[in-house]
Scaffold this motif. Structure first.
Motif, PDB file in Angstrom:
ATOM      1  N   ALA A  43      37.998 -14.301 128.758  1.00 37.34           N
ATOM      2  CA  ALA A  43      37.681 -13.388 128.568  1.00 37.34           C
ATOM      3  C   ALA A  43      38.811 -12.119 128.316  1.00 37.34           C
ATOM      4  O   ALA A  43      38.837 -11.269 127.373  1.00 37.34           O
ATOM      5  CB  ALA A  43      36.324 -12.567 129.126  1.00 37.34           C
ATOM      6  N   GLY A  44      39.656 -12.034 129.399  1.00 37.61           N
ATOM      7  CA  GLY A  44      40.640 -10.983 129.309  1.00 37.61           C
ATOM      8  C   GLY A  44      41.694 -11.274 128.408  1.00 37.61           C
ATOM      9  O   GLY A  44      42.068 -10.385 127.569  1.00 37.61           O
ATOM     10  N   ILE A  46      41.384 -13.009 125.486  1.00 35.37           N
ATOM     11  CA  ILE A  46      40.806 -12.741 124.210  1.00 35.37           C
ATOM     12  C   ILE A  46      40.844 -11.029 123.700  1.00 35.37           C
ATOM     13  O   ILE A  46      41.094 -10.697 122.750  1.00 35.37           O
ATOM     14  CB  ILE A  46      39.185 -13.356 124.070  1.00 35.37           C
ATOM     15  CG1 ILE A  46      39.340 -14.594 124.199  1.00 35.37           C
ATOM     16  CG2 ILE A  46      38.681 -12.661 122.937  1.00 35.37           C
ATOM     17  CD1 ILE A  46      37.885 -15.289 124.475  1.00 35.37           C
ATOM     18  N   VAL A  47      40.388 -10.242 124.808  1.00 37.72           N
ATOM     19  CA  VAL A  47      40.448  -8.844 124.575  1.00 37.72           C
ATOM     20  C   VAL A  47      41.891  -8.435 124.297  1.00 37.72           C
ATOM     21  O   VAL A  47      42.330  -7.583 123.566  1.00 37.72           O
ATOM     22  CB  VAL A  47      39.842  -8.209 125.550  1.00 37.72           C
ATOM     23  CG1 VAL A  47      39.731  -6.577 125.535  1.00 37.72           C
ATOM     24  CG2 VAL A  47      38.268  -8.579 125.813  1.00 37.72           C
ATOM     25  N   PHE A  50      43.177  -9.247 120.700  1.00 35.69           N
ATOM     26  CA  PHE A  50      42.496  -8.299 119.785  1.00 35.69           C
ATOM     27  C   PHE A  50      43.275  -7.059 119.924  1.00 35.69           C
ATOM     28  O   PHE A  50      43.718  -6.596 118.805  1.00 35.69           O
ATOM     29  CB  PHE A  50      41.077  -8.038 119.864  1.00 35.69           C
ATOM     30  CG  PHE A  50      40.006  -9.061 119.702  1.00 35.69           C
ATOM     31  CD1 PHE A  50      40.575  -9.929 118.700  1.00 35.69           C
ATOM     32  CD2 PHE A  50      39.030  -9.390 120.470  1.00 35.69           C
ATOM     33  CE1 PHE A  50      39.645 -11.006 118.245  1.00 35.69           C
ATOM     34  CE2 PHE A  50      38.178 -10.282 119.991  1.00 35.69           C
ATOM     35  CZ  PHE A  50      38.370 -11.184 119.005  1.00 35.69           C
ATOM     36  N   TYR A  51      43.785  -6.478 121.077  1.00 36.94           N
ATOM     37  CA  TYR A  51      44.471  -5.297 121.219  1.00 36.94           C
ATOM     38  C   TYR A  51      46.035  -5.477 120.485  1.00 36.94           C
ATOM     39  O   TYR A  51      46.463  -4.634 119.828  1.00 36.94           O
ATOM     40  CB  TYR A  51      44.434  -4.876 122.451  1.00 36.94           C
ATOM     41  CG  TYR A  51      45.387  -3.652 122.736  1.00 36.94           C
ATOM     42  CD1 TYR A  51      45.213  -2.278 122.385  1.00 36.94           C
ATOM     43  CD2 TYR A  51      46.835  -4.065 123.555  1.00 36.94           C
ATOM     44  CE1 TYR A  51      46.273  -1.286 122.733  1.00 36.94           C
ATOM     45  CE2 TYR A  51      47.645  -3.408 123.725  1.00 36.94           C
ATOM     46  CZ  TYR A  51      47.558  -1.887 123.293  1.00 36.94           C
ATOM     47  OH  TYR A  51      48.421  -0.880 123.627  1.00 36.94           O
ATOM     48  N   THR A 283      43.887 -13.526 115.521  1.00 36.07           N
ATOM     49  CA  THR A 283      42.694 -12.983 115.433  1.00 36.07           C
ATOM     50  C   THR A 283      42.172 -13.352 114.023  1.00 36.07           C
ATOM     51  O   THR A 283      40.906 -13.525 113.689  1.00 36.07           O
ATOM     52  CB  THR A 283      42.808 -11.441 115.503  1.00 36.07           C
ATOM     53  OG1 THR A 283      43.300 -11.028 116.555  1.00 36.07           O
ATOM     54  CG2 THR A 283      41.469 -10.844 115.057  1.00 36.07           C
TER      55      THR A 283
END
Length: 308
Positions: A43-44, A46-47, A50-51, A283
């Motif tokens: 999860a980390g 992936i976020v 995106f950033y 992305t």
């Protein structure tokens, strides 16, 4: 005679509530290693991707916010983006249905009562234990334009051998042939789906006069459709991320004919150190795969038949 109401039900309720809390606490305690690993390693990142897609980041300096600049560059200035995307789609469109067809054929064959059936099943599954890197080296030797085994076999029949990985018209088919070598896992899942089909359906079809082909078309394929749907979704997700074969065998050549999307993304990330641009590409791939998967799920109600 006077009676006294006992507070037992209230105490029992509190006990049950306390027991449920303890059960939940133990549950999350045992799940915590997986949850922690998921948050940190899945999860980390992936976020973060995106950033970083909205930044200019080269690893050595702090990310600099640039907004949509990376995405504008991908869709307007990057000529190789279209080439890599088309190469990847070509690979997916041919390799995924091809694997499903081969796996179905092998599963049908191995579902019959033949002598040595267990040995055949093991033999067809064995390539799955070979790492992709080793298989890539093996196929480089098999499909060598001058010394390859395939060339000598074709020479016996007087058939000219393609140049394979030296010819941009044959390089992608060569990698697709290698992907077919890993059909064993798909075949095993297909075989499990075939063995789960109730035999009384075949008996009823035979009583109605259906021959082998009609039984396959009206019984086997519809009843196997949930398994096919599962394998189709998994195949789409994994084949859009093809990387190892092209990286080891061709490095994207010749003439960018095997420059697949993830290989191109790898170049930006770990050779050019343009992590922001590579994150934007990742992305875009995520959205593309999500869209293709969503379409597959949306159309599944027309061809996937679940037993009730």
């Amino acid at each position: 005679m006077a009676t006294v109401d006992a507070p037992a039900p209230q105490a029992s309720g509190k006990a049950r509530l306390s027991a449920s809390w303890r059960e939940a606490l133990w549950c999350y305690t045992f799940l915590s290693p997986w949850l922690l690993g998921f948050l940190v390693f899945t999860a980390g990142p992936i976020v973060a991707v995106f950033y970083l897609g909205f930044t200019r980041y080269n690893v050595f300096k702090a990310p600099q916010w640039v907004g949509l600049e990376n995405y504008v560059g991908i869709f307007t200035d990057d000529r190789l983006f279209t080439i890599t995307l088309l190469n990847t789609i070509y690979f997916v469109v041919i390799s995924v249905p091809g694997q499903l067809l081969i796996a179905f054929t092998l599963a049908m064959f191995l579902n019959t009562r033949i002598h040595g059936r267990g040995a055949y099943r093991t033999l067809f599954y064995l390539p799955m234990i070979v790492p992709h890197a080793a298989a890539s080296v093996i196929f480089l030797w098999l499909l060598h334009a001058e010394l390859g085994v395939v060339k000598h076999l074709l020479d016996v029949f007087g058939i000219p051998s393609p140049l394979w990985f030296q010819d941009e018209n044959w390089s992608k088919p060569g990698i697709i042939l290698l992907s077919f070598w890993y059909v064993g896992q798909t075949m095993v899942i297909m075989l499990a789906g075939l063995q789960n089909i109730p035999t009384h359906l075949y008996e009823a079809a035979s009583i109605d006069g259906a021959n082998v082909l009609r039984r396959m078309w009206h019984v086997t394929i519809p009843m196997l459709s949930p398994t096919t749907f599962f394998l189709l979704v998994i195949g789409l997700v994994t084949h859009f991320q093809v990387f190892t074969f092209a990286y080891i065998m061709t490095r994207g050549g010749p003439l960018n004919s095997t420059l697949f999307y993830v290989l191109y993304l790898y170049r930006y990330a770990f050779k050019n150190f343009e992590m922001g641009y590579a994150s934007a590409m990742a992305t875009v791939l995520f959205v593309l795969v999500l869209a293709v998967t969503g379409i597959t799920f949306g159309t599944s109600r027309h061809w996937v038949h679940y037993e009730t």
